[in-house]
Design an enzyme around this catalytic site. Structure first.
Site, PDB file in Angstrom:
ATOM      1  N   HIS A 144       0.847  -1.193   0.000  1.00 38.38           N
ATOM      2  CA  HIS A 144       0.000   0.000   0.000  1.00 38.38           C
ATOM      3  C   HIS A 144       0.879   1.238   0.000  1.00 38.38           C
ATOM      4  O   HIS A 144       1.817   1.322   0.788  1.00 38.38           O
ATOM      5  CB  HIS A 144      -0.903   0.008   1.229  1.00 38.38           C
ATOM      6  CG  HIS A 144      -1.693   1.269   1.376  1.00 38.38           C
ATOM      7  ND1 HIS A 144      -2.445   1.782   0.340  1.00 38.38           N
ATOM      8  CD2 HIS A 144      -1.829   2.150   2.404  1.00 38.38           C
ATOM      9  CE1 HIS A 144      -3.020   2.903   0.747  1.00 38.38           C
ATOM     10  NE2 HIS A 144      -2.656   3.158   1.986  1.00 38.38           N
ATOM     11  N   HIS A 192       0.815   5.805  -0.994  1.00 38.36           N
ATOM     12  CA  HIS A 192       0.126   7.015  -1.439  1.00 38.36           C
ATOM     13  C   HIS A 192       0.985   7.686  -2.512  1.00 38.36           C
ATOM     14  O   HIS A 192       1.118   8.912  -2.519  1.00 38.36           O
ATOM     15  CB  HIS A 192      -0.084   7.991  -0.272  1.00 38.36           C
ATOM     16  CG  HIS A 192      -0.900   7.440   0.850  1.00 38.36           C
ATOM     17  ND1 HIS A 192      -0.871   7.965   2.119  1.00 38.36           N
ATOM     18  CD2 HIS A 192      -1.793   6.409   0.884  1.00 38.36           C
ATOM     19  CE1 HIS A 192      -1.700   7.288   2.897  1.00 38.36           C
ATOM     20  NE2 HIS A 192      -2.264   6.329   2.182  1.00 38.36           N
ATOM     21  N   ASP A 196       1.594  -5.033 -20.622  1.00 42.77           N
ATOM     22  CA  ASP A 196       2.446  -6.102 -20.101  1.00 42.77           C
ATOM     23  C   ASP A 196       2.117  -6.419 -18.641  1.00 42.77           C
ATOM     24  O   ASP A 196       1.871  -7.571 -18.280  1.00 42.77           O
ATOM     25  CB  ASP A 196       3.921  -5.673 -20.132  1.00 42.77           C
ATOM     26  CG  ASP A 196       4.505  -5.618 -21.538  1.00 42.77           C
ATOM     27  OD1 ASP A 196       3.900  -6.159 -22.473  1.00 42.77           O
ATOM     28  OD2 ASP A 196       5.599  -5.016 -21.671  1.00 42.77           O
ATOM     29  N   HIS A 218      -7.731   8.001  -2.090  1.00 39.23           N
ATOM     30  CA  HIS A 218      -6.808   7.452  -1.098  1.00 39.23           C
ATOM     31  C   HIS A 218      -5.429   7.158  -1.700  1.00 39.23           C
ATOM     32  O   HIS A 218      -4.524   7.965  -1.570  1.00 39.23           O
ATOM     33  CB  HIS A 218      -7.457   6.213  -0.459  1.00 39.23           C
ATOM     34  CG  HIS A 218      -6.656   5.599   0.634  1.00 39.23           C
ATOM     35  ND1 HIS A 218      -7.102   4.534   1.379  1.00 39.23           N
ATOM     36  CD2 HIS A 218      -5.415   5.878   1.106  1.00 39.23           C
ATOM     37  CE1 HIS A 218      -6.195   4.203   2.279  1.00 39.23           C
ATOM     38  NE2 HIS A 218      -5.156   4.998   2.124  1.00 39.23           N
ATOM     39  N   TYR A 229       8.242 -13.729 -21.466  1.00 43.54           N
ATOM     40  CA  TYR A 229       9.300 -12.791 -21.141  1.00 43.54           C
ATOM     41  C   TYR A 229      10.111 -13.261 -19.928  1.00 43.54           C
ATOM     42  O   TYR A 229       9.590 -13.911 -19.041  1.00 43.54           O
ATOM     43  CB  TYR A 229       8.672 -11.421 -20.841  1.00 43.54           C
ATOM     44  CG  TYR A 229       9.617 -10.359 -20.387  1.00 43.54           C
ATOM     45  CD1 TYR A 229      10.399  -9.657 -21.308  1.00 43.54           C
ATOM     46  CD2 TYR A 229       9.714 -10.034 -19.047  1.00 43.54           C
ATOM     47  CE1 TYR A 229      11.250  -8.664 -20.883  1.00 43.54           C
ATOM     48  CE2 TYR A 229      10.559  -9.029 -18.611  1.00 43.54           C
ATOM     49  CZ  TYR A 229      11.333  -8.360 -19.529  1.00 43.54           C
ATOM     50  OH  TYR A 229      12.178  -7.371 -19.106  1.00 43.54           O
TER      51      TYR A 229
HETATM   52 ZN   LIG Z   1      -3.320   4.793   3.008  1.00 48.16          ZN
END
Ligand SMILES: [Zn+2]
Length: 215
Positions: free
Chosen positions: A90, A92, A115, A155, A209
């Protein structure tokens, strides 16, 4: 897995995907209903294998001196609902979050996107931290989608992979294409790639690949 997850946080810093402590990597412990995740509020240069946190798939702390990341519930939800996922990231990161702030999917206008993502990078619902709603939004959006990345509206980015390194790679690539498509937009209208071409590119990249190690 503690060493892997601790080390991969340096990649988030290296590629400019995070500021302060706002971003995290987790990795499923092979063969166990457990995952390793960043401790909450600890700066990236202080992360070590020893201070990583181990949680069960309900997000409960199993092992570690620190509280787990505040995003732990979302990571746990993904591991519970998507058994094939071995890593979650995660961030930002700036350009991808700018698309998320508009609630706009990143259109597939680069071969590198075909791809890695097999099409557009989708937008997930607006969701508040504190319960399962972020995890639900991530899973609902990514299940049945080729993209390993979702832009959670207003977010930021969640990515998944077969292992934490693959999820970090998807986060790096997501920010890269978010930036390039953004820049292209400033100068005109990016040209779409036809779906048949996207399919061919995706298939080649995913299956041919590289060094042909099992994916
Ligand atoms: Zn966050």
């Amino acid at each position: 897995m503690r060493a892997t997850v601790a080390g991969l946080h340096a990649e988030l810093v290296h590629y400019g995907l995070v500021v302060w402590t706002a971003g995290n990597v987790s990795g499923r412990v092979p063969g166990e209903d457990l995952f390793v995740i960043k401790p909450s509020g600890v700066s990236y240069d202080e992360l070590t294998p020893e201070n990583m946190v181990v949680c069960d798939l309900d997000g409960n702390l199993v092992e570690g001196a620190h509280a787990p990341s505040s995003d732990t519930a979302a990571h746990a939800y993904v591991y519970r609902e998507m058994p094939e996922v071995g890593g979650v990231v995660h961030t930002h990161s700036t350009y991808a979050s700018a698309w998320a702030a508009r609630g706009e999917p990143i259109p597939c206008v680069l071969t590198a996107m075909a791809d890695e993502f097999g099409g557009e990078i989708p937008v997930g619902p607006f969701a508040l931290i504190g319960d399962d709603s972020i995890g639900q939004g991530v899973v609902e959006t990514l299940k049945g989608h080729r993209s390993p990345a979702v832009l959670m509206q207003n977010h930021g980015v969640f990515t998944i992979g077969k292992d934490p390194k693959a999820a970090v790679k998807a986060a790096v690539m997501c920010e890269d294409v978010a930036r390039t498509v953004h820049v292209s937009r400033q100068l005109g209208t990016p040209l779409p790639i036809g779906s048949a071409h996207i399919d061919r590119l995706y298939d080649r990249y995913q299956n041919v690949y590289g060094q042909r190690s099992p994916r």
